[in-house]
Design an enzyme around this catalytic site. Structure first.
Site, PDB file in Angstrom:
ATOM      1  N   SER A   1       0.809  -1.209   0.000  1.00 46.76           N
ATOM      2  CA  SER A   1       0.000   0.000   0.000  1.00 46.76           C
ATOM      3  C   SER A   1       0.853   1.274   0.000  1.00 46.76           C
ATOM      4  O   SER A   1       1.842   1.377   0.712  1.00 46.76           O
ATOM      5  CB  SER A   1      -0.887   0.004   1.243  1.00 46.76           C
ATOM      6  OG  SER A   1      -1.636   1.184   1.299  1.00 46.76           O
TER       7      SER A   1
ATOM      8  N   LEU B   1      -1.054  10.016   4.241  1.00 50.16           N
ATOM      9  CA  LEU B   1      -2.332   9.448   3.800  1.00 50.16           C
ATOM     10  C   LEU B   1      -3.142  10.359   2.878  1.00 50.16           C
ATOM     11  O   LEU B   1      -4.374  10.400   2.976  1.00 50.16           O
ATOM     12  CB  LEU B   1      -3.175   9.052   5.018  1.00 50.16           C
ATOM     13  CG  LEU B   1      -2.978   7.617   5.487  1.00 50.16           C
ATOM     14  CD1 LEU B   1      -3.865   7.323   6.695  1.00 50.16           C
ATOM     15  CD2 LEU B   1      -3.293   6.618   4.371  1.00 50.16           C
TER      16      LEU B   1
ATOM     17  N   CYS C   1      -2.613   4.603  11.958  1.00 49.19           N
ATOM     18  CA  CYS C   1      -3.095   5.981  11.895  1.00 49.19           C
ATOM     19  C   CYS C   1      -3.236   6.552  13.296  1.00 49.19           C
ATOM     20  O   CYS C   1      -3.495   5.831  14.249  1.00 49.19           O
ATOM     21  CB  CYS C   1      -4.435   6.030  11.184  1.00 49.19           C
ATOM     22  SG  CYS C   1      -4.371   5.278   9.571  1.00 49.19           S
TER      23      CYS C   1
ATOM     24  N   THR D   1       5.772   1.273   8.162  1.00 47.00           N
ATOM     25  CA  THR D   1       7.053   1.985   8.312  1.00 47.00           C
ATOM     26  C   THR D   1       7.404   2.216   9.783  1.00 47.00           C
ATOM     27  O   THR D   1       6.536   2.332  10.641  1.00 47.00           O
ATOM     28  CB  THR D   1       7.003   3.344   7.598  1.00 47.00           C
ATOM     29  OG1 THR D   1       5.886   4.074   8.089  1.00 47.00           O
ATOM     30  CG2 THR D   1       6.858   3.165   6.098  1.00 47.00           C
TER      31      THR D   1
HETATM   32  C1  LIG Z   1       5.591   6.394  -0.020  1.00 47.78           C
HETATM   33  C2  LIG Z   1       4.957   5.378   0.874  1.00 47.78           C
HETATM   34  C3  LIG Z   1       3.599   5.453   1.171  1.00 47.78           C
HETATM   35  C4  LIG Z   1       2.989   4.503   1.988  1.00 47.78           C
HETATM   36  N1  LIG Z   1       1.632   4.585   2.239  1.00 47.78           N
HETATM   37  C5  LIG Z   1       1.032   3.609   2.978  1.00 47.78           C
HETATM   38  C6  LIG Z   1      -0.379   3.602   3.167  1.00 47.78           C
HETATM   39  O1  LIG Z   1      -1.089   4.452   2.641  1.00 47.78           O
HETATM   40  N2  LIG Z   1      -0.933   2.618   3.925  1.00 47.78           N
HETATM   41  C7  LIG Z   1      -0.159   1.636   4.505  1.00 47.78           C
HETATM   42  O2  LIG Z   1      -0.692   0.771   5.176  1.00 47.78           O
HETATM   43  N3  LIG Z   1       1.185   1.610   4.315  1.00 47.78           N
HETATM   44  C8  LIG Z   1       1.789   2.569   3.579  1.00 47.78           C
HETATM   45  N4  LIG Z   1       3.158   2.520   3.385  1.00 47.78           N
HETATM   46  C9  LIG Z   1       3.922   1.442   4.002  1.00 47.78           C
HETATM   47  C10 LIG Z   1       4.214   0.319   3.015  1.00 47.78           C
HETATM   48  O3  LIG Z   1       3.028  -0.254   2.561  1.00 47.78           O
HETATM   49  C11 LIG Z   1       5.097  -0.744   3.676  1.00 47.78           C
HETATM   50  O4  LIG Z   1       4.440  -1.243   4.824  1.00 47.78           O
HETATM   51  C12 LIG Z   1       6.442  -0.196   4.101  1.00 47.78           C
HETATM   52  O5  LIG Z   1       6.923   0.736   3.150  1.00 47.78           O
HETATM   53  C13 LIG Z   1       7.498  -1.294   4.308  1.00 47.78           C
HETATM   54  O6  LIG Z   1       7.746  -2.016   3.135  1.00 47.78           O
HETATM   55  P1  LIG Z   1       8.955  -1.658   2.115  1.00 47.78           P
HETATM   56  O7  LIG Z   1      10.210  -1.556   2.927  1.00 47.78           O
HETATM   57  O8  LIG Z   1       8.958  -2.769   1.134  1.00 47.78           O
HETATM   58  O9  LIG Z   1       8.611  -0.346   1.506  1.00 47.78           O
HETATM   59  C14 LIG Z   1       3.763   3.473   2.554  1.00 47.78           C
HETATM   60  C15 LIG Z   1       5.134   3.400   2.262  1.00 47.78           C
HETATM   61  C16 LIG Z   1       5.732   4.320   1.433  1.00 47.78           C
HETATM   62  C17 LIG Z   1       7.207   4.197   1.149  1.00 47.78           C
END
Ligand SMILES: Cc1cc2nc3c(=O)[nH]c(=O)nc-3n(C[C@H](O)[C@H](O)[C@H](O)COP(=O)(O)O)c2cc1C
Ligand SMILES: Cc1cc2nc3c(=O)[nH]c(=O)nc-3n(C[C@H](O)[C@H](O)[C@H](O)COP(=O)(O)OP(=O)(O)OC[C@H]3O[C@@H](n4cnc5c(N)ncnc54)[C@H](O)[C@@H]3O)c2cc1C
Ligand SMILES: Cc1cc2nc3c(=O)[nH]c(=O)nc-3n(C[C@H](O)[C@H](O)[C@H](O)COP(=O)(O)OP(=O)(O)OC[C@H]3O[C@@H](n4cnc5c(N)ncnc54)[C@H](O)[C@@H]3O)c2cc1C
Ligand SMILES: Cc1cc2nc3c(=O)[nH]c(=O)nc-3n(C[C@H](O)[C@H](O)[C@H](O)COP(=O)(O)O)c2cc1C
Ligand code: FES
Ligand code: FES
Lengths: 230, 314, 314, 230
Positions: free
Chosen positions: B25, B77, B143, B206
């Site tokens: 996401s 968000l 959130c 994150t």
């Molecule tokens: C730019 C960005 C926007 C994100 N927006 C959301 C979000 O709207 N909802 C959510 O649950 N996680 C969001 N995340 C978290 C990611 O879905 C994921 O949990 C997190 O980045 C860890 O995975 P990765 O290291 O592969 O990026 C976002 C991450 C990034 C980098």
């Protein structure tokens, strides 16, 4: 993957890279560029400086780790390109000026090459580069070294202005535009930080009068009056 | 010649993913942009950009900052709201041959519940017309909880329980709860989700991080802290996924820094049913397709016919 | 020409550090090795390799694994024991013109207390003879609590309180408690240390992480999890230091991934009194000396005369 | 910082780097090497392959990210070296054989160059390299390609054995040594993962009969009977 045709230093910390490929980029568009595998993480957005039958050219400044790595690459090395991306410059109407500050001159060359008439204003801080190339286009070129290039332009002399440069310069252009007669349509090209480059992540968001836009797909070129600069 | 059929399928409740690669996401929009770069039916699934009941403009100021092998984001968000998502994106989602996950955020329990209800109603309406756009809800509890002074639901199990329980009651769609690594006890949080009837949990979101601009003498981000993702966090994410897998028996979807097929296999060996891939989409625009292929190559090379042979082997 | 005297001094109780650069425990031995590479009196201080009441052989198997911009270590507190440290290393420490910190680990409260008492007695004995080898005790509460089923003291505030209280009572030396980022609530933990009379807290210790060898189908580490450090964790460390600084008024020593003078300044702007530098010693063998110089250069360039002008500015 | 004099490929994935500087390395010692700033994080331990008036040489195999980056470096580039480090080989007594498996042959060249007598046994898996250099030393050289080099050596023919290679080979050497008459003193050079390289971090720890030792300062050369291999 694109093979590098050449990558030459044109001034202290300034390079021109020529990469092979057939791209059909429009003026003012950019590519997401990487010349490495996983580190640094993100690709770097670079404007199209020029395009020819053999490929695309970038004029770039060594600003940090990524551009430093690009500058060390050599003819024959491979670079990864995603693009062309972004909206690019709109069609210029009437008398047109292109104004660039610092490395912001990069997208102006390819734009100027496709315009019948254009006055070029190029602002440099410490060293002039690519002057010969710009002059070879046959347009009037005014060079500013160490001063404020915007001061050389009377906005009311033009119908279309394309402005590229550091954020303080863009803010100054907004003010100057607001204080002018309004004859000129003033366009600025933004350099927001980007991650995906294609509209999927929303990190490049720009505050606009009517809501938020994405610098990577709705831009990087915006009407000056439309964007809210931080 | 032996003909090997690889079994890469993963399951959450009644939902089957053709392979374990799900796009995370917020990093993949609603799929349209990457859909121009490769065939989305290569993917196990897609989790869309997080939506909230009401549209949100997101955070002002700088929204991304690169860190060593990672990135901080402060998108906040930004989204058009649940209804606009249903109206504008779901027609495209109906056409997709991959599992479609709505990522749902909120500020009050009421917002979450209302959002889930809208999605559920829309889903039932489409079903009656023989169509389907959404297979699963991913409940993002990272959130800020407006009532609890802005502390995220994702931190304390007791605070999160209410939102999980209420959303569970509000929808018949399978529910996956996305856990925050900032939780006090992430395994405990996962256990709570299982107790409250969630079909799955996904982690990690994150990690809260910070970057100071030493010349301007202030945070790079207007929101002070931002969310860290990317390869830098993978060791932490993998450990958390392993811990959670020891505590629950519902499927766990693992993520955090995945950027190679081997990374995917590590999460599966730690016990994950499937994985999600976020930041790596920015590094490799073909990430999804290449990881799906890479997993198959790994299985062939190692003589693995079904992922179940190695899942949770640790 | 204006003559500027930079004030880089930092203070914990009555102990003064000439500058904020302290070498982190476990990465700098007891100083002898790096002392051959540069003059240790350039440093604000040194925290020695963690010692425990009884000698420990440390963990078997692979002890280090590199990760993107980070490293996992599983040394497992290999050390010769408190008494051997006092007998064999303190003569060298007596000669050092920098703040000398004993990093004390343990398995039971009794071990911690006994260790602290030995250090305290030794210190008093030396003092009577006009000598001094130790300026400060750094209490490492990330060690597994034998009674609480091996969970580290560093996770739950209520469990850690006992060990902090007892060690506080066992020594008259200034006490700094080193906090674990795996704590459920690190700011709460810091507050507890302040309440129990610690002179300072230091953070962060390593983050629990995991690495799986997908070919061998097992963890790289015999101990399953290992500790993540290095630039990868800096955004998390900085955020935690900032959070802790909002909660306590005792000095906070920040660390985690520091690898440039700007990183040092970030931690100080986040509120840290001083910093510690660990993994970066492996990257740059002159780390301590160069960071000390780099901080001064930054101050000159930015017109900062004393670090107090920027400390906690955020 | 040491300037690279040359860095040439001698076989598929195998390179020899010559770096400038006056080091006085002993046989069997190593350096912590890095050819980059912050990424990858740790320096890479490489044995002294040879040493001359101009500097030190490394014979290395591209194993991963770090050695790949080293292999891309060119004459004139700078490499960071910490060393020489480690105990090195002890003085060889009596009849001596040097046995190397794979890239484990690296430290044997410099060692052989300083011995009056030495039988060299070099084991390669897919391609033979640096054979000419080894033969030029004037010692008997036996080459094994694709087999088990240890099988060619009768331990009881020697008083001193220096063995370098992958861990399975070292384990086999331990067994072979234990089953031999015991005439030969058998030394193995370990390749434990390292961080500091100078004895400060304890990550390179080796289980030994009488407690733990540090591969970086107490080794990398140990008596085969002394170390416990995992
Ligand atoms: C730019 C960005 C926007 C994100 N927006 C959301 C979000 O709207 N909802 C959510 O649950 N996680 C969001 N995340 C978290 C990611 O879905 C994921 O949990 C997190 O980045 C860890 O995975 P990765 O290291 O592969 O990026 C976002 C991450 C990034 C980098
Ligand atoms: C649409 C667009 C077109 C551009 N065209 C050019 C061009 O033609 N020539 C040129 O020299 N530069 C151009 N830039 C700026 C260029 O992208 C940055 O200088 C470059 O990304 C810096 O990367 P670095 O690794 O060298 O610096 P670092 O500071 O190490 O970069 C760290 C991170 O911050 C980002 N970043 C840093 N500065 C900028 C910046 N000014 N703009 C965007 N991201 C930044 C990087 O992409 C990277 O993710 C353009 C930027 C954009 C958005
Ligand atoms: C004392 C000593 C002497 C050595 N001499 C030589 C030599 O002369 N020539 C040569 O080709 N190789 C030698 N090696 C092995 C060499 O250090 C590794 O191949 C190299 O570190 C791999 O790094 P990489 O980045 O290419 O691989 P990656 O797998 O990307 O490395 C990741 C991490 O693991 C470590 N690592 C991976 N493999 C090894 C290994 N086999 N030994 C130690 N650390 C490892 C790396 O140092 C790095 O920290 C020696 C090792 C030691 C300990
Ligand atoms: C190899 C190694 C050994 C360590 N040993 C100890 C220790 O004995 N006691 C302790 O309190 N912290 C220990 N640490 C943690 C460091 O002191 C420091 O808290 C951590 O590494 C984060 O800082 P860094 O990112 O600058 O390394 C160790 C870290 C490493 C890398
Ligand atoms: S950079 Fe991702 S949306 Fe613009
Ligand atoms: S590598 Fe640090 S002690 Fe050996």
């Amino acid at each position: 993957m694109a093979t590098i045709i050449s990558n030459r230093r044109v001034a202290e910390g300034i390079y021109v890279m020529h990469a092979e490929g057939h791209f059909e980029a429009k003026q003012g568009q950019f590519f997401m560029v990487r010349g490495w595998d996983g580190y640094p993480l993100l690709s770097r957005p670079l404007s199209v400086y020029d395009q020819d039958e053999r490929g695309v050219k970038f004029l770039y400044k060594v600003a940090g780790e990524g551009t430093r790595m690009l500058s060390r690459m050599q003819a024959g090395d491979d670079v990864t390109l995603l693009g062309p991306l972004g909206n690019g410059f709109p069609a210029a109407k009437g008398r047109t000026a292109l104004i660039g500050g610092g490395i912001g001159i990069a997208p102006l060359f390819y734009a100027a090459r496709h315009l019948e008439q254009a006055d070029l204003y190029l602002g440099y801080s410490v060293e002039v580069y690519e002057e010969h190339e710009f002059r070879s286009l046959g347009h009037p070129v005014e060079i500013d070294l160490g001063g404020i290039v915007l001061d050389r332009v009377n906005f009311d002399d033009y119908d279309t202005l394309f402005i590229c440069g550091p954020e303080p310069m863009l803010r100054a252009a907004q003010i100057k535009s607001a204080m002018s007669s309004g004859r000129a349509k003033v366009y600025v090209s933004l350099e927001n930080r980007m991650a995906c480059g294609i509209g999927a992540c929303l990190v490049c968001s720009v505050g606009c009068e009517n809501g938020r836009k994405k610098a990577c797909v709705d831009g990087p070129v915006f009407l000056a009056e439309e964007v809210v600069l931080a | 010649m032996i003909d090997i059929t690889l079994d890469t399928a993963c399951r959450i409740g009644d939902v089957t993913f053709k392979n374990p690669i799900v796009m995370a996401s917020g990093t993949f929009g609603f799929g349209k942009e990457y859909g121009k770069l490769y065939d989305l039916s290569k993917l196990g699934g897609i989790s869309g950009k997080g939506v909230t009941l009401h549209p949100r403009p997101g955070n002002p100021g700088i929204r991304v900052y690169e860190t060593p092998s990672g990135m901080l984001n402060s998108v906040g968000l930004e989204n058009p709201g649940v209804q606009a998502f249903l109206d504008e994106e779901c027609a495209f989602w109906e056409t997709l041959d991959t599992v479609r996950i709505v990522n749902l955020g909120g500020g009050t329990v009421q917002d979450y519940v209302e959002g889930a209800r809208l999605i559920d109603e829309d889903s039932q309406k489409r079903n009656r017309e023989g169509r389907q756009a959404v297979d699963l809800i991913e409940l993002n509890i990272s959130c800020p909880n407006v009532k609890a002074g802005g502390m995220a639901y994702g931190i304390k199990t007791c605070i999160a329980r209410e939102v999980v329980r209420e959303v569970r009651a509000a929808t018949t769609l399978p529910l996956m709860v996305k856990l925050s690594p900032n939780a006090e006890d992430i395994a405990d949080m996962a256990r709570m989700c299982e107790e409250e009837g969630a079909e799955a949990v996904s982690l990690i979101n994150t990690l809260s991080g910070m970057k100071i601009d030493v010349r301007k003498r202030r945070s790079v981000f207007e929101n002070l802290y931002a969310g860290l993702s990317g390869p830098a966090v993978k060791p932490i994410a993998l450990r958390m996924v392993h811990q959670v897998c020891q505590r629950v028996s519902i499927p766990v979807v693992g993520m955090g820094g995945i950027s190679s097929a081997e990374d995917v296999i590590e999460f599966i060996m730690a016990g994950a049913e499937a994985v999600q891939v976020g930041t790596y989409n920015f590094v490799n625009w073909q990430a999804g397709a290449e990881l799906a292929d890479g997993v198959e190559r790994f299985m062939l090379a190692e003589g693995i016919q079904s992922l179940s042979e190695i899942r949770g082997i640790l």
